[in-house]
Motif scaffolding. Structure first.
Motif, short mmCIF file in Angstrom:
data_model
loop_
_atom_site.label_atom_id
_atom_site.label_comp_id
_atom_site.label_asym_id
_atom_site.label_seq_id
_atom_site.Cartn_x
_atom_site.Cartn_y
_atom_site.Cartn_z
N GLU A 92 44.73 46.57 42.25
CA GLU A 92 44.75 46.21 43.67
C GLU A 92 43.35 46.36 44.24
O GLU A 92 42.54 47.14 43.75
CB GLU A 92 45.72 47.11 44.42
N VAL A 93 43.08 45.64 45.31
CA VAL A 93 41.78 45.68 45.95
C VAL A 93 41.78 46.80 46.99
O VAL A 93 41.66 46.57 48.19
CB VAL A 93 41.43 44.30 46.57
N THR A 94 41.96 48.02 46.48
CA THR A 94 41.91 49.22 47.32
C THR A 94 41.11 50.26 46.56
O THR A 94 41.07 50.24 45.32
CB THR A 94 43.31 49.80 47.60
N LEU A 95 40.49 51.18 47.28
CA LEU A 95 39.75 52.25 46.61
C LEU A 95 40.70 53.09 45.77
O LEU A 95 40.34 53.50 44.66
CB LEU A 95 39.03 53.12 47.64
N THR A 96 41.91 53.32 46.23
CA THR A 96 42.87 54.12 45.48
C THR A 96 43.14 53.50 44.11
O THR A 96 43.14 54.20 43.09
CB THR A 96 44.19 54.26 46.27
N SER A 97 43.37 52.21 44.06
CA SER A 97 43.64 51.52 42.80
C SER A 97 42.40 51.48 41.91
O SER A 97 42.48 51.72 40.70
CB SER A 97 44.16 50.11 43.06
N GLN A 156 39.94 53.58 42.01
CA GLN A 156 39.71 54.95 41.57
C GLN A 156 40.53 55.25 40.32
O GLN A 156 40.01 55.72 39.31
CB GLN A 156 40.08 55.94 42.69
N ALA A 157 41.83 54.94 40.38
CA ALA A 157 42.75 55.26 39.28
C ALA A 157 42.51 54.39 38.04
O ALA A 157 42.61 54.88 36.92
CB ALA A 157 44.19 55.12 39.75
N ASN A 158 42.19 53.13 38.24
CA ASN A 158 42.11 52.18 37.12
C ASN A 158 40.72 51.91 36.59
O ASN A 158 40.58 51.37 35.49
CB ASN A 158 42.75 50.85 37.54
N VAL A 159 39.70 52.27 37.37
CA VAL A 159 38.33 52.02 36.92
C VAL A 159 37.52 53.31 36.87
O VAL A 159 37.11 53.75 35.80
CB VAL A 159 37.62 50.97 37.83
N PHE A 160 37.31 53.94 38.02
CA PHE A 160 36.45 55.11 38.07
C PHE A 160 36.98 56.26 37.23
O PHE A 160 36.24 56.84 36.43
CB PHE A 160 36.23 55.58 39.51
N ASP A 161 38.25 56.62 37.39
CA ASP A 161 38.80 57.76 36.66
C ASP A 161 38.79 57.55 35.15
O ASP A 161 38.65 58.51 34.39
CB ASP A 161 40.23 58.08 37.11
N LEU A 162 38.94 56.33 34.71
CA LEU A 162 39.03 56.05 33.28
C LEU A 162 37.67 55.78 32.63
O LEU A 162 37.52 55.95 31.42
CB LEU A 162 39.94 54.84 33.03
N ASN A 163 36.70 55.33 33.41
CA ASN A 163 35.43 54.89 32.83
C ASN A 163 34.20 55.62 33.34
O ASN A 163 33.18 55.62 32.66
CB ASN A 163 35.23 53.40 33.12
N THR A 180 36.08 45.29 32.14
CA THR A 180 36.66 43.96 31.98
C THR A 180 36.31 43.11 33.20
O THR A 180 35.95 43.63 34.26
CB THR A 180 38.19 44.03 31.85
N SER A 181 36.47 41.81 33.05
CA SER A 181 36.21 40.92 34.18
C SER A 181 37.15 41.23 35.33
O SER A 181 36.77 41.14 36.50
CB SER A 181 36.31 39.45 33.76
N GLU A 182 38.39 41.64 35.03
CA GLU A 182 39.34 42.00 36.09
C GLU A 182 38.87 43.24 36.84
O GLU A 182 38.95 43.31 38.07
CB GLU A 182 40.73 42.25 35.50
N GLU A 183 38.36 44.24 36.11
CA GLU A 183 37.88 45.47 36.75
C GLU A 183 36.67 45.17 37.63
O GLU A 183 36.59 45.64 38.77
CB GLU A 183 37.52 46.51 35.69
N ILE A 184 35.75 44.38 37.11
CA ILE A 184 34.56 44.02 37.90
C ILE A 184 34.96 43.23 39.13
O ILE A 184 34.47 43.49 40.24
CB ILE A 184 33.55 43.24 37.03
N GLN A 185 35.88 42.29 38.97
CA GLN A 185 36.31 41.48 40.11
C GLN A 185 37.00 42.34 41.17
O GLN A 185 36.82 42.11 42.37
CB GLN A 185 37.23 40.34 39.67
N ALA A 186 37.77 43.31 40.76
CA ALA A 186 38.43 44.21 41.72
C ALA A 186 37.39 44.97 42.54
O ALA A 186 37.53 45.10 43.77
CB ALA A 186 39.37 45.17 41.01
N VAL A 187 36.34 45.46 41.89
CA VAL A 187 35.27 46.17 42.60
C VAL A 187 34.58 45.20 43.57
O VAL A 187 34.35 45.54 44.74
CB VAL A 187 34.27 46.80 41.62
N ARG A 188 34.26 44.01 43.09
CA ARG A 188 33.61 43.01 43.95
C ARG A 188 34.48 42.68 45.17
O ARG A 188 33.99 42.60 46.30
CB ARG A 188 33.30 41.73 43.16
N ASP A 189 35.78 42.46 44.92
CA ASP A 189 36.69 42.11 46.01
C ASP A 189 36.85 43.25 47.01
O ASP A 189 36.94 43.02 48.22
CB ASP A 189 38.06 41.70 45.46
#
Length: 145
Positions: free
Chosen positions: A38-43, A45-52, A127-136
């Protein structure tokens, strides 16, 4: 003598059963199809920052490089409207402007960065999805939600 023989046989059966449980218990089920980030900091955080990013030896806690702590509860304050420690002319995250947010430059590996593409030391970039979520998220105003 016969009781020793039975004991040895039972012991071997138990050891064999334990080994089979160990071997088959270590197999993992096929991965569940991930839901889109999701395009929220919470999502993010959980799916990108916390894992990577917010992992030991990286952007976690008081020893995080250049003070960039991406752990839960600290990421927003470390990112949004904070000048980059490597390229101070750019904000780490400039709300509404992913093109001029240094975080995007780092995760995309642009030639404008100093140092390595992030996340460093990983076999694959985000992934492109992770990068796009951050961009969005940045394009939507980089809200703390």
């Amino acid at each position: 003598m016969q009781s020793k023989s039975k004991f040895k046989m039972i012991k071997n059966i138990v050891i064999s059963a334990a080994m089979m449980l160990f071997i088959f218990g270590c197999e993992r089920a096929a991965p569940v199809q991930n839901q889109p980030i999701e395009v929220t900091l919470t999502s993010i955080q959980a799916n990108v920052f916390d894992l990577n990013c917010a992992v030991s030896g990286c952007h976690l806690g008081s020893s995080a490089p250049l003070g960039l702590d991406l752990s839960e509860g600290n990421a927003f304050g470390s990112l949004v409207n904070v000048p980059s420690g490597e390229v101070p002319a750019l904000m780490r995250v400039l709300p509404g402007d992913p093109e001029n947010s240094y975080l995007v430059h780092k995760i995309e590996g642009r030639p404008t960065i100093i140092g390595d593409r992030m996340p460093r030391g990983r076999p694959d970039p985000l992934t492109s999805e992770e990068i796009q979520a951050v961009r969005d998220w940045i394009a939507a105003g980089a809200k703390d939600n």
